[in-house]
Design a protein around this motif. Structure first.
Motif, PDB file in Angstrom:
ATOM      1  N   SER A  50       0.825  -1.208   0.000  1.00  0.00           N
ATOM      2  CA  SER A  50       0.000   0.000   0.000  1.00  0.00           C
ATOM      3  C   SER A  50       0.858   1.256   0.000  1.00  0.00           C
ATOM      4  CB  SER A  50      -0.913   0.013   1.237  1.00  0.00           C
ATOM      5  OG  SER A  50      -1.647   1.218   1.241  1.00  0.00           O
ATOM      6  N   ALA A  51       0.451   2.240  -0.797  1.00  0.00           N
ATOM      7  CA  ALA A  51       1.130   3.526  -0.821  1.00  0.00           C
ATOM      8  C   ALA A  51       0.505   4.514   0.165  1.00  0.00           C
ATOM      9  CB  ALA A  51       1.082   4.105  -2.234  1.00  0.00           C
ATOM     10  N   MET A  52      -0.518   4.089   0.874  1.00  0.00           N
ATOM     11  CA  MET A  52      -1.263   4.999   1.756  1.00  0.00           C
ATOM     12  C   MET A  52      -1.709   4.276   3.022  1.00  0.00           C
ATOM     13  SD  MET A  52      -1.913   8.058   0.619  1.00  0.00           S
ATOM     14  CE  MET A  52      -1.465   8.874  -0.897  1.00  0.00           C
ATOM     15  N   ASP A  53      -1.959   5.052   4.050  1.00  0.00           N
ATOM     16  CA  ASP A  53      -2.749   4.553   5.175  1.00  0.00           C
ATOM     17  C   ASP A  53      -4.209   4.616   4.731  1.00  0.00           C
ATOM     18  OD1 ASP A  53      -0.464   4.353   6.740  1.00  0.00           O
ATOM     19  OD2 ASP A  53      -0.788   6.274   7.756  1.00  0.00           O
ATOM     20  N   GLY A  54      -4.955   3.541   4.892  1.00  0.00           N
ATOM     21  CA  GLY A  54      -6.359   3.564   4.438  1.00  0.00           C
ATOM     22  C   GLY A  54      -6.978   2.188   4.498  1.00  0.00           C
ATOM     23  N   ALA A  88      -9.985  -4.167   4.098  1.00  0.00           N
ATOM     24  CA  ALA A  88      -8.937  -4.434   5.098  1.00  0.00           C
ATOM     25  C   ALA A  88      -8.325  -3.104   5.509  1.00  0.00           C
ATOM     26  CB  ALA A  88      -7.860  -5.343   4.516  1.00  0.00           C
ATOM     27  N   ARG A  89      -8.265  -2.876   6.816  1.00  0.00           N
ATOM     28  CA  ARG A  89      -7.535  -1.695   7.290  1.00  0.00           C
ATOM     29  C   ARG A  89      -6.071  -1.925   6.927  1.00  0.00           C
ATOM     30  NH1 ARG A  89      -6.434   3.174   7.945  1.00  0.00           N
ATOM     31  NH2 ARG A  89      -6.137   4.105  10.011  1.00  0.00           N
ATOM     32  N   ILE A  90      -5.418  -0.940   6.306  1.00  0.00           N
ATOM     33  CA  ILE A  90      -4.046  -1.162   5.833  1.00  0.00           C
ATOM     34  C   ILE A  90      -3.225   0.102   6.035  1.00  0.00           C
ATOM     35  CG2 ILE A  90      -4.388  -0.465   3.393  1.00  0.00           C
ATOM     36  CD1 ILE A  90      -2.778  -3.100   2.688  1.00  0.00           C
ATOM     37  N   PHE A  91      -1.920  -0.086   6.199  1.00  0.00           N
ATOM     38  CA  PHE A  91      -1.021   1.044   6.430  1.00  0.00           C
ATOM     39  C   PHE A  91       0.059   1.070   5.352  1.00  0.00           C
ATOM     40  CE2 PHE A  91      -3.155  -0.037  10.288  1.00  0.00           C
ATOM     41  CZ  PHE A  91      -3.561   1.194  10.768  1.00  0.00           C
ATOM     42  N   THR A  92       0.681   2.226   5.189  1.00  0.00           N
ATOM     43  CA  THR A  92       1.678   2.414   4.132  1.00  0.00           C
ATOM     44  C   THR A  92       2.788   1.365   4.243  1.00  0.00           C
ATOM     45  OG1 THR A  92       1.234   4.765   4.199  1.00  0.00           O
ATOM     46  CG2 THR A  92       3.251   4.099   3.084  1.00  0.00           C
ATOM     47  N   GLY A  93       3.051   0.699   3.136  1.00  0.00           N
ATOM     48  CA  GLY A  93       4.116  -0.313   3.107  1.00  0.00           C
ATOM     49  C   GLY A  93       3.643  -1.706   3.471  1.00  0.00           C
ATOM     50  N   THR A 102      -7.151  -2.364  -4.810  1.00  0.00           N
ATOM     51  CA  THR A 102      -7.305  -0.911  -4.749  1.00  0.00           C
ATOM     52  C   THR A 102      -7.178  -0.476  -3.283  1.00  0.00           C
ATOM     53  OG1 THR A 102      -8.798  -0.971  -6.646  1.00  0.00           O
ATOM     54  CG2 THR A 102      -8.974   0.968  -5.204  1.00  0.00           C
ATOM     55  N   VAL A 103      -6.547   0.693  -3.066  1.00  0.00           N
ATOM     56  CA  VAL A 103      -6.459   1.231  -1.708  1.00  0.00           C
ATOM     57  C   VAL A 103      -7.146   2.595  -1.696  1.00  0.00           C
ATOM     58  CG1 VAL A 103      -4.905   2.115   0.078  1.00  0.00           C
ATOM     59  CG2 VAL A 103      -4.341  -0.025  -1.123  1.00  0.00           C
ATOM     60  N   VAL A 104      -7.967   2.795  -0.675  1.00  0.00           N
ATOM     61  CA  VAL A 104      -8.620   4.093  -0.500  1.00  0.00           C
ATOM     62  C   VAL A 104      -7.957   4.776   0.698  1.00  0.00           C
ATOM     63  CG1 VAL A 104     -10.803   5.282  -0.150  1.00  0.00           C
ATOM     64  CG2 VAL A 104     -10.765   3.057  -1.318  1.00  0.00           C
ATOM     65  N   MET A 105      -7.487   6.000   0.495  1.00  0.00           N
ATOM     66  CA  MET A 105      -6.792   6.657   1.597  1.00  0.00           C
ATOM     67  C   MET A 105      -7.779   6.972   2.719  1.00  0.00           C
ATOM     68  SD  MET A 105      -5.968  10.536   0.460  1.00  0.00           S
ATOM     69  CE  MET A 105      -5.593  10.574  -1.262  1.00  0.00           C
ATOM     70  N   VAL A 128      -1.779   1.308  -5.051  1.00  0.00           N
ATOM     71  CA  VAL A 128      -1.111   0.009  -4.907  1.00  0.00           C
ATOM     72  C   VAL A 128       0.267   0.138  -5.547  1.00  0.00           C
ATOM     73  CG1 VAL A 128      -1.110  -2.442  -5.537  1.00  0.00           C
ATOM     74  CG2 VAL A 128      -3.268  -1.280  -4.937  1.00  0.00           C
ATOM     75  N   ARG A 129       1.306  -0.103  -4.744  1.00  0.00           N
ATOM     76  CA  ARG A 129       2.667  -0.117  -5.303  1.00  0.00           C
ATOM     77  C   ARG A 129       2.946  -1.562  -5.704  1.00  0.00           C
ATOM     78  NH1 ARG A 129       5.343   3.796  -0.764  1.00  0.00           N
ATOM     79  NH2 ARG A 129       5.194   1.929   0.509  1.00  0.00           N
ATOM     80  N   SER A 130       3.045  -1.776  -7.005  1.00  0.00           N
ATOM     81  CA  SER A 130       3.106  -3.167  -7.427  1.00  0.00           C
ATOM     82  C   SER A 130       4.497  -3.759  -7.242  1.00  0.00           C
ATOM     83  CB  SER A 130       2.629  -3.309  -8.862  1.00  0.00           C
ATOM     84  OG  SER A 130       3.295  -2.376  -9.661  1.00  0.00           O
ATOM     85  N   ARG A 131       4.483  -5.049  -7.041  1.00  0.00           N
ATOM     86  CA  ARG A 131       5.715  -5.812  -6.910  1.00  0.00           C
ATOM     87  C   ARG A 131       6.670  -5.459  -8.054  1.00  0.00           C
ATOM     88  NH1 ARG A 131       6.078 -12.418  -6.827  1.00  0.00           N
ATOM     89  NH2 ARG A 131       8.326 -12.501  -7.179  1.00  0.00           N
ATOM     90  N   ALA A 132       7.972  -5.243  -7.726  1.00  0.00           N
ATOM     91  CA  ALA A 132       9.029  -4.998  -8.709  1.00  0.00           C
ATOM     92  C   ALA A 132       8.884  -3.670  -9.452  1.00  0.00           C
ATOM     93  CB  ALA A 132       9.145  -6.146  -9.710  1.00  0.00           C
ATOM     94  N   GLN A 133       8.038  -2.767  -8.931  1.00  0.00           N
ATOM     95  CA  GLN A 133       7.889  -1.504  -9.678  1.00  0.00           C
ATOM     96  C   GLN A 133       9.178  -0.692  -9.630  1.00  0.00           C
ATOM     97  OE1 GLN A 133       4.826   1.136  -8.076  1.00  0.00           O
ATOM     98  NE2 GLN A 133       6.294   2.080  -6.692  1.00  0.00           N
ATOM     99  N   ASP A 134      10.007  -0.873  -8.601  1.00  0.00           N
ATOM    100  CA  ASP A 134      11.283  -0.165  -8.518  1.00  0.00           C
ATOM    101  C   ASP A 134      12.347  -0.960  -9.285  1.00  0.00           C
ATOM    102  OD1 ASP A 134      13.473   1.334  -7.785  1.00  0.00           O
ATOM    103  OD2 ASP A 134      13.132   1.216  -5.620  1.00  0.00           O
TER     104      ASP A 134
END
Ligand code: AMP
Ligand code: MG
Length: 392
Positions: A50-54, A88-93, A102-105, A128-134
């Protein structure tokens, strides 16, 4: 006389690739040159996260109503497959649960007890920061010959590598010549000048990551200069001397080299710094720089630097010249000039004294402006500027 660019080309082709490589800890590798490429052993990131808390959802499950919260996923924890119709409650990273896309902030959500209502329409796949994007596993992130910078150490660390193979630093012997030279800290009579060149050269070499071997000051005497060259050749991979390279009777480098090795005398069309010797003492490469301190500064940066870095294994030794507006007027001459200039808000200003003996000009400014042969510079003209930081 040979052009600066020809001199650099000749020097680069004379530089041999280093053979000694060593393994060093990543945190000790700043400024070192890679001996082998670095290939990423893993994907970065290793999983969609996740790129966001949300709240993570399956986009197609969203109906605009409240959704039960079925998981709580913090950074570093494992996620479970997402129950359909839930968030799902989710946090950055934190890892995206399988099934979510999809992540909603959290700023666009209203938590209500054990459920959540999304208040702004999400976009499929957002945050969503996808796997291997870096980095994808197997990618070469740095080639051999790359000089490591701070951000590069971070990138290497990010693929989990803690040790790198780099070339062992070249050892460079440095000496000054001249009966008139006094050591700073010692008394000096009116006929003397303090040795500045050894300090400039050695400090710059250390900045570049080379090891220095200090051979001190040599008097203007053939036997003494010869002995110094012999000792220097035995102690280092490259030798740099300053002074004594002109053709006066008190300039002994030429004869000392004839006795100990071979030398090419180059009259490089550069100002300051015309007389320059490049050759070998036995097998050890030798640079004889001019004595004047500003000439030393310029020839060190423009001619010696590319040679040393190539000999150290660096693939790309050229630095970018940046166009800048001249805030001065200057008539062109018969040699390419490297003007000591200062970067101002609206362009580059010229140090008023460009004499080869005036070292103050180097410290006053931020870099060198290149004035081509016969190029008259008028106020407002665009000239090439090479910053000291790009040469560091
Ligand atoms: P040379 O090339 O030996 O004839 O020296 C040219 C000028 O540079 C002379 O004025 C020297 O006194 C001066 N010079 C030579 N070596 C140094 C040095 N290491 N530090 C400061 N000035 C120097
Ligand atoms: Mg001298």
């Amino acid at each position: 006389m040979i052009a600066v660019s020809d001199a650099v080309t000749r020097l680069l082709s004379a530089a041999q690739t280093p053979s000694r490589a060593e393994s060093v800890a990543l945190d000790q590798s700043l400024g070192r040159i890679l001996a082998v490429p670095i290939r990423a052993p893993i994907d970065v990131p290793q999983a969609d996260n996740s790129a966001m808390d949300g709240y993570a959802i399956r986009f197609d499950d969203w109906r605009g109503e409240g959704m039960p919260v079925s998981q709580y996923i913090t950074a570093g924890s494992q996620s479970q497959p997402l129950d359909s119709g839930t968030a799902a409650r989710i946090f950055t990273g934190a890892p995206i649960p399988p099934g979510a896309d999809t992540v909603v902030m959290q700023e666009n959500c209203e938590a209500m007890g054990n459920s959540v209502r999304i208040t702004a329409s999400p976009v499929r796949g957002q945050y969503v920061r996808s796997r291997a994007q870096d980095i994808a596993a197997g990618t070469v992130i740095f080639e051999a010959g790359h000089r490591l910078r701070a951000q590069d150490l971070g990138l290497i660390a990010s693929v989990g590598i803690a040790t790198v193979s780099v070339f062992a630093p070249l050892k460079v012997a440095v000496f000054s010549t001249g009966n008139e030279l006094a050591e700073p800290g010692q008394p000096a009579g009116p006929a003397q000048v303090y040795d500045a060149n050894r300090f400039t050269i050695q400090a710059q070499l250390r900045t570049w990551g080379f090891d220095c071997v200090d051979h001190g000051v040599v008097v203007d005497d053939l036997a003494a200069v010869t002995a110094c060259l012999q000792a220097a050749a035995g102690s280092a991979d490259v030798i740099i001397g300053s002074g004594g390279v002109s053709v006066g009777e008190e300039d002994h480098i030429r004869d000392a080299l004839a006795a100990t090795g071979s030398v090419d005398w180059w009259r490089v069309a550069v100002k300051p710094g015309k007389p320059l010797a490049f050759g070998r003492v036995r097998q050890t490469p030798f640079f004889g720089l001019p004595g004047n301190p500003a000439s030393v500064w310029v020839t060190l940066l423009i001619l010696v630097r590319p040679y040393l870095f190539r000999a150290q294994g660096m693939a790309e030794t050229a630095v970018a010249a940046v166009p800048q507006r001249a805030l001065f007027e200057r008539a062109g001459g018969s040699r390419e000039e490297y003007l000591r200039v200062r970067l101002e808000a609206d362009g580059i200003a010229l140090h008023p004294n460009q004499c080869s003996g005036v070292l103050r000009s180097a410290g006053w400014g931020d870099g060198l402006a290149v004035q081509r042969t016969a190029q008259d510079i008028h106020r407002g003209d665009t000239v090439d500027f090479i910053s000291y930081s790009s040469l560091a």
